[in-house]
Design a protein around this motif. Structure first.
Motif, short mmCIF file in Angstrom:
data_model
loop_
_atom_site.label_atom_id
_atom_site.label_comp_id
_atom_site.label_asym_id
_atom_site.label_seq_id
_atom_site.Cartn_x
_atom_site.Cartn_y
_atom_site.Cartn_z
N ALA A 140 0.84 -1.20 0.00
CA ALA A 140 0.00 0.00 0.00
C ALA A 140 0.87 1.25 0.00
CB ALA A 140 -0.92 -0.02 1.23
N GLU A 141 0.40 2.28 -0.68
CA GLU A 141 1.10 3.56 -0.77
C GLU A 141 2.40 3.47 -1.56
OE1 GLU A 141 0.06 6.50 0.35
OE2 GLU A 141 -1.74 5.79 1.34
N SER A 161 -1.47 3.36 -8.09
CA SER A 161 -2.54 4.16 -8.68
C SER A 161 -1.99 5.37 -9.41
CB SER A 161 -3.54 4.60 -7.59
OG SER A 161 -4.18 3.49 -7.02
N ASN A 210 -8.58 15.97 -0.03
CA ASN A 210 -7.18 15.78 0.38
C ASN A 210 -6.70 16.95 1.22
OD1 ASN A 210 -5.94 14.14 -2.66
ND2 ASN A 210 -7.15 13.36 -0.98
N GLU A 257 -7.90 6.63 6.79
CA GLU A 257 -8.19 7.07 5.44
C GLU A 257 -9.44 6.39 4.92
OE1 GLU A 257 -5.74 8.03 1.39
OE2 GLU A 257 -4.96 6.55 2.80
N CYS A 291 -11.96 4.94 2.08
CA CYS A 291 -11.61 4.07 0.96
C CYS A 291 -12.81 3.84 0.05
CB CYS A 291 -11.14 2.70 1.47
SG CYS A 291 -9.78 2.79 2.64
N ARG A 294 -5.01 11.84 -3.93
CA ARG A 294 -5.05 10.53 -3.28
C ARG A 294 -6.50 10.11 -3.04
NH1 ARG A 294 -3.24 5.61 -2.91
NH2 ARG A 294 -3.34 4.69 -0.86
N ARG A 322 -7.76 6.45 -1.98
CA ARG A 322 -7.36 5.07 -1.72
C ARG A 322 -8.50 4.12 -2.07
NH1 ARG A 322 -5.17 2.52 4.00
NH2 ARG A 322 -4.61 0.48 3.18
N THR A 323 -8.12 2.99 -2.67
CA THR A 323 -9.10 1.97 -3.04
C THR A 323 -8.84 0.70 -2.24
OG1 THR A 323 -7.65 1.37 -4.88
CG2 THR A 323 -9.48 2.84 -5.36
N GLY A 372 -4.16 -4.38 -4.79
CA GLY A 372 -4.07 -3.96 -3.39
C GLY A 372 -2.81 -4.49 -2.74
N SER A 378 -1.89 -4.09 0.74
CA SER A 378 -1.86 -4.39 2.17
C SER A 378 -1.85 -5.90 2.39
CB SER A 378 -3.06 -3.77 2.87
OG SER A 378 -4.26 -4.37 2.45
#
Length: 452
Positions: free
Chosen positions: A72-73, A77, A106, A173, A175, A266, A268-269, A295, A297
Motif C-alpha cells: 500500500a502507498e 494508482s 485531500n 483514510e 476508501c 489521493r 485510496r481503493t 491492493g 496491504s
C-alpha cells in the motif's frame, strides 16, 4: 405441351471450359497439370496468408493486461493515472474536473490530521493562537464527512491519536470498495455536479473551505505546529494527497485541477481494482490496456493469484524512501523490509516465471530529501555499512539488492527491467512508461507468435 431437356443441355458450362483439349498430347497434359498444380499452390498460399492476417489482427487487438503489485502507498494508482494521461487523453480530460472534489478532500484531510495531533499536544507546547486556530477550524471535520458522502466513499474512522503508545496516528483514510475504483467516485461526482437547484455537499464544503483559508494558512505556517508535527514524525509534505502549499490556488471557486494535481491526488481503493483504457495515439490506437491493482496491504495479498493468469507484464513498485518507517498496524515491521519480502515472493513464484517483470524503485524524491536531512540509512539497514549517505550511493545499493534477490530467487534465469522513479513526476514517469510499453508490446507480439 411438355418440353424435354436433352442430357447434353445439363452439362455444367464451366466443366466444358475446364475439360482438357480433345487432341491433347501427353507432353501437353503434363505441362497443363504442372500449371494447375502451381496455380493451386499459389491459391493455397494466398488463403493461408489471409487466414494468418486475420489471426494476427485478432491477436494484435487483444487487450494487453498488466498486473500492478506492491505494498500500500507504493504508487501503483499514481502510475496508472500517468498512463491514462499519456495514452488515453480523452478519457483523462473527461475525468479531470471531477478530481476537484477529491483534491479538496485531500486538503481538508491534511488539516484534520494536524488537528488530531494537536489535540494530544500539551498546551504548554503551543501558544494560545494555536488553540484558537484549532477551535476555528473544527468545522472542517464535518466538511471532510460531507465530501466523503459526496464521493460515495466508505465511512472512515473518527480522528484519533494513540497517546498511550506515544505514536500519534492520523485520521483513518476513507476508501473506495468498488471494482472500478476511482471511476465510480468520479462518475458519482459528475452526476451530482450536473444537478440543478440545491447546492451540492461539495459546493457547501467549498464555501467553508474558502472561509477557513487564512486560518489554514496560519496553522500550516506556525513554527510551533511544525515542531509538534516533526517531533511526532508526521511529515505531510512527503505523503500523497498533500496540497497545503497550494492552498490559495486550490481553495478557489474557479479552481481547475492541473494534470499534476490529479496525479498527486489521493483516493485510496480497497480490494482489486480494474482500470481499462483504449490507447488513442500512434499505431496502437484502439488497443485496450487493462491494469489490475490488486491492493498491497497484507490482508489483500491472498487474492492475488487469480490475476496472475494471462497477464503480459508485472509492474512491481517498491517505495525505497520508507526505510525508516513502520508498517501501519504492526510497528514491529519495517516498511522496506516488508516490501523486500513481497518482492522475494513474486520472484520465487513459478507461476510468474514466464511473465515480464518490471521493477519501479519508487519515491526517489522523498529518499533524496530524507538523506539530505541527515537520516541515516545505515541505522535502519546495517548491511549498508560505511557507504556514503547520499542519493547516488544509496540508490545504487538498493537497486543492486533488489536485482540480486531476483537473480537468486527466480526459478529460472530472467531479465528484470529496473527503473528509479518518482511517480508524481509526470514527465519522467511518462518517459519510463513509454519505454516499458514498447517492451510489453514486443513481448505481447512474441507470445502471439507474430515475431519469430
Amino acid at each position: 405441351m411438355v418440353n424435354f431437356t436433352r442430357s447434353e443441355d445439363l452439362i455444367d458450362p464451366l466443366s466444358r471450359v475446364l475439360e482438357p483439349p480433345a487432341n491433347e498430347t501427353s507432353e501437353q497434359r503434363a505441362a497443363r497439370e504442372a500449371r494447375e498444380a502451381e496455380a493451386r499452390r499459389v491459391s493455397d498460399r494466398i488463403d493461408e496468408q489471409i487466414r494468418s492476417e486475420k489471426q494476427a489482427n485478432s491477436r494484435n487487438r487483444a487487450p494487453v493486461k498488466v498486473l500492478m503489485l506492491g505494498q500500500a502507498e507504493s504508487g501503483k494508482s499514481t502510475t496508472v493515472k500517468v498512463f491514462q494521461m499519456s495514452y488515453a487523453r480523452q478519457s483523462w480530460e473527461a475525468e479531470r474536473m471531477s478530481w476537484r472534489t477529491v483534491i479538496h478532500l485531500n486538503l481538508v484531510r491534511s488539516v484534520n490530521r494536524i488537528l488530531a495531533v494537536l489535540e494530544n499536544v500539551p498546551e504548554t507546547e503551543t501558544a494560545g493562537r494555536v488553540n484558537l486556530l484549532r477551535m476555528r477550524l473544527s468545522p472542517l471535520r464535518r466538511v471532510q464527512r460531507d465530501l466523503e458522502m459526496h464521493l460515495g466513499l466508505a465511512e472512515g474512522d473518527e480522528l484519533h491519536a494513540a497517546a498511550d503508545t506515544g505514536v500519534f496516528r492520523c485520521p483513518a483514510e476513507v476508501c473506495l470498495r468498488s471494482q472500478n475504483g476511482w471511476a465510480n467516485a468520479l462518475g458519482l461526482a459528475r452526476q451530482k455536479t450536473r444537478g440543478q437547484g440545491k447546492r451540492s455537499l461539495a459546493e457547501e464544503a467549498l464555501e467553508v473551505i474558502l472561509m477557513s483559508r487564512d486560518d489554514i494558512a496560519a496553522l500550516w505556517g506556525d513554527d510551533e505546529v511544525r515542531t509538534a508535527l516533526d517531533v511526532r514524525g508526521l511529515r505531510l509534505e512527503d505523503q500523497s494527497g498533500f496540497f497545503l502549499d497550494d492552498l490559495y490556488r486550490i481553495a478557489h471557486r474557479g479552481y481547475e485541477p492541473t494534470d499534476d494535481d490529479v496525479v498527486r491526488a489521493r483516493l485510496r481503493t480497497v480490494g482489486v481494482q480494474e482500470f481499462r483504457f483504449f490507447v488513442e495515439i500512434g499505431g496502437e490506437a484502439g488497443r485496450e490496456w487493462i491494469f489490475y491493482d490488486v491492493g498491497g496491504s497484507r490482508s489483500h495479498r491472498g487474492v492475488w493469484h487469480p490475476y496472475f493468469t494471462d497477464v503480459k507484464a508485472i509492474i512491481f513498485l517498491a517505495p525505497i524512501s520508507v526505510f525508516d518507517e513502520k508498517l501501519e498496524g504492526d510497528p514491529s515491521v519495517n516498511l522496506l523490509e516488508d516490501s523486500i519480502k513481497l518482492w522475494t515472493t513474486v520472484c520465487k513464484s513459478k507461476l510468474l516465471s514466464k511473465v515480464q517483470l518490471i521493477l519501479f524503485l519508487n519515491k526517489c524524491d522523498i529518499l533524496e530529501r530524507k538523506l539530505a536531512r541527515g537520516v541515516s540509512l545505515k541505522r535502519y539497514i546495517p548491511t549498508y555499512g560505511d557507504r556514503k549517505n547520499d542519493m547516488p550511493t544509496a540508490s545504487k545499493y538498493l537497486r543492486n539488492q533488489f536485482l540480486e534477490i531476483a537473480r537468486k530467487q527466480s526459478p529460472e534465469p530472467r531479465t528484470v527491467h529496473c527503473f528509479m522513479t518518482t511517480a508524481i513526476d509526470t514527465r519522467a514517469t511518462a518517459k519510463t512508461l513509454a519505454a516499458i510499453r514498447g517492451r510489453i508490446l514486443n513481448d505481447n507480439l512474441q507470445s502471439a507468435e507474430l515475431l519469430r
